[in-house]
Design an enzyme around this catalytic site. Structure first.
Site, PDB file in Angstrom:
ATOM      1  N   HIS A  81       0.890  -1.165   0.000  1.00 38.23           N
ATOM      2  CA  HIS A  81       0.000   0.000   0.000  1.00 38.23           C
ATOM      3  C   HIS A  81       0.927   1.214   0.000  1.00 38.23           C
ATOM      4  O   HIS A  81       1.676   1.424   0.943  1.00 38.23           O
ATOM      5  CB  HIS A  81      -0.874  -0.027   1.254  1.00 38.23           C
ATOM      6  CG  HIS A  81      -1.699   1.201   1.470  1.00 38.23           C
ATOM      7  ND1 HIS A  81      -3.075   1.185   1.358  1.00 38.23           N
ATOM      8  CD2 HIS A  81      -1.371   2.474   1.800  1.00 38.23           C
ATOM      9  CE1 HIS A  81      -3.549   2.396   1.608  1.00 38.23           C
ATOM     10  NE2 HIS A  81      -2.523   3.197   1.883  1.00 38.23           N
ATOM     11  N   ASP A 111      -9.986  -5.109  -3.265  1.00 36.21           N
ATOM     12  CA  ASP A 111      -9.807  -4.315  -2.047  1.00 36.21           C
ATOM     13  C   ASP A 111     -11.108  -4.299  -1.253  1.00 36.21           C
ATOM     14  O   ASP A 111     -11.537  -3.264  -0.738  1.00 36.21           O
ATOM     15  CB  ASP A 111      -9.329  -2.903  -2.360  1.00 36.21           C
ATOM     16  CG  ASP A 111      -8.861  -2.141  -1.112  1.00 36.21           C
ATOM     17  OD1 ASP A 111      -8.728  -2.766  -0.042  1.00 36.21           O
ATOM     18  OD2 ASP A 111      -8.639  -0.921  -1.218  1.00 36.21           O
ATOM     19  N   GLY A 115     -13.308   2.784   2.518  1.00 43.44           N
ATOM     20  CA  GLY A 115     -13.414   1.400   2.069  1.00 43.44           C
ATOM     21  C   GLY A 115     -14.810   1.022   1.654  1.00 43.44           C
ATOM     22  O   GLY A 115     -15.807   1.509   2.209  1.00 43.44           O
TER      23      GLY A 115
END
Length: 422
Positions: A176, A302, A321
């Site tokens: 990341h 993801d 998210g």
């Protein structure tokens, strides 16, 4: 019990060809026409694609530590419903899998609850704090690779030393990339939408400058280095040049970055908040070119579930998210294949062979391989409806999207884990 999957078009990594598939004891025993069907249970795949099960390099199962968001059982069932038979679980958990002892906690949860093959990542640094490196030598071979996902490794020399040690072990670093010094309190892309509506923006340099640094280390050390959730056109060019130079660099694209841009954000809706953020239309077009020319190695979701309350606080306050396991294939098929941006064969490769090569695991509907298969009715129409999700997370920017492409059955090691209920 033997099973034969009949009448389907089997994806072999390049083409779709009419074949039957014989399964026994969790393995593929034979592929072809005119196979011996004596004593076989039959699965009729007439009119359907038969593909290797999808592989997701980037999934947040949230368990242990955050079971109010997701559990191994619910997340892996969502994976099966999306056609994924192998998922790689990120380590931003409690406890963080950063030692043999804490890794075992994750492995025990997976053993108890996983419906598909789940491979955990271990952290790069202890507690994902970016300081002391983990014992790579003890952990390599027991995990999918090493990642501090959710956080970029801020000190260059820390990442360089991690790559030196992982290169000796031929272990994967899955990064990341985020330079925290460049964030300046941003929470969506520093672009047109942020300027129009008064939001604080995240610049693309916060992603690509760290990738530039790490790509140089990967070339120097020979480490296998994978870039998570690429969102910026500059990042893609860095990856392109690193590959040309001979670095062992790979990268992934999420469905939301492939299909959406910042101007698709609707109001102050937390469904459109993720990290990295939705970038510009120009970045999205660069992603399309990279999908076409081979720079991108894999699609990855993801998948990052949160509770409804955590996603209800607007763009500034919501958790970053969204979920993606159950929507990945249909939204990509509808948004990319049906619009002529990539072929169905390219989409399937990016969901199967590509991520398998990054991991270094076998892939293919071939004798001797695991019987991990997904059956797809490619032109079945549907609508994205999060109320039907197996995942505990319901937050998706694709809510209500009219789609084509239906996962009808997912077989993991010879067993049907998901079957569409008509």
């Amino acid at each position: 019990m033997k099973t034969i999957v009949k009448n389907g078009r089997v994806f072999d990594g390049k083409t779709l060809t009419r074949q039957d598939v014989l399964i026994e004891d969790g393995l593929i025993r034979a592929v072809g026409l005119g196979l011996d069907e004596t004593g076989c249970q039959e699965i009729d795949a007439q009119g359907q694609i038969v593909s290797p099960g999808f592989v997701d390099l980037h999934v947040h199962l949230r368990d242990p530590g955050f079971a109010h968001k997701e559990t191994v059982e619910s997340g892996s069932m969502a994976a099966a419903a999306g056609g994924f038979t192998t998922i790689c679980a990120m380590p931003n958990l409690n406890p963080v899998p950063d030692s043999l002892e804490t890794l075992q906690v994750s492995l025990d949860r997976i053993q108890e609850g996983a419906k598909v093959r789940a491979l955990p990542y271990c952290a790069i640094t202890e507690g994902e704090k970016g300081e002391k490196l983990v014992d790579f030598e003890a952990l390599a071979g027991k995990c999918a690779g090493f990642s501090d996902d959710g956080k970029g490794v801020q000190r260059g020399e820390t990442m360089r030393q991690a790559m030196v040690r992982c290169a000796r072990l031929d272990a994967l670093i899955c990064a990341h990339c985020e330079d925290e010094s460049l964030l300046e309190g941003g929470y969506i892309h520093q672009g047109e939408y942020a300027a129009l509506h008064g939001h604080k923006g995240i610049c693309s340099a916060s992603e690509y400058e760290q990738v530039r640094r790490d790509a140089a280390y990967a070339l120097e050390t020979g480490c296998r280095y994978h870039v998570c959730h690429v969102s910026a056109k500059e990042t893609l060019e860095i990856v392109r040049q690193a590959k040309k130079a001979g670095a062992r660099v790979s990268c992934e694209i999420t469905p939301h970055h492939a299909l959406l841009c910042d101007m698709d954000i609707q109001g102050d809706d937390g469904r459109f908040k993720m990290n990295p953020p939705l970038r510009s239309a120009e970045d999205r077009e660069a992603i399309w070119r990279a999908l076409q020319d081979g720079v991108v190695d894999a699609f990855a979701t993801d998948h990052a579930p949160h509770s409804a309350e955590e996603k209800s606080r607007g763009l500034a306050g919501s958790a970053m998210g969204i979920v993606g396991l159950e929507t990945a294939f249909p939204v990509l098929y509808t948004g990319l294949v049906k619009k002529g941006i990539i072929s169905i064969e390219r989409l399937l490769w990016l969901l199967t062979y590509g991520p398998s090569q990054v991991l270094g695991v076998p892939c293919g509907v071939e004798p001797g391989n695991r019987a991990d298969l997904v059956l797809i009715e490619e032109d079945r129409a549907d609508t994205i409806d999060s109320r039907r999700f197996y995942s505990m997370g319901k937050c998706t920017p694709f809510e209500g999207m009219k789609i084509q492409g239906k996962i009808t059955r997912t077989v993991c090691q010879g067993k049907t884990i998901y079957r569409e209920e008509r």
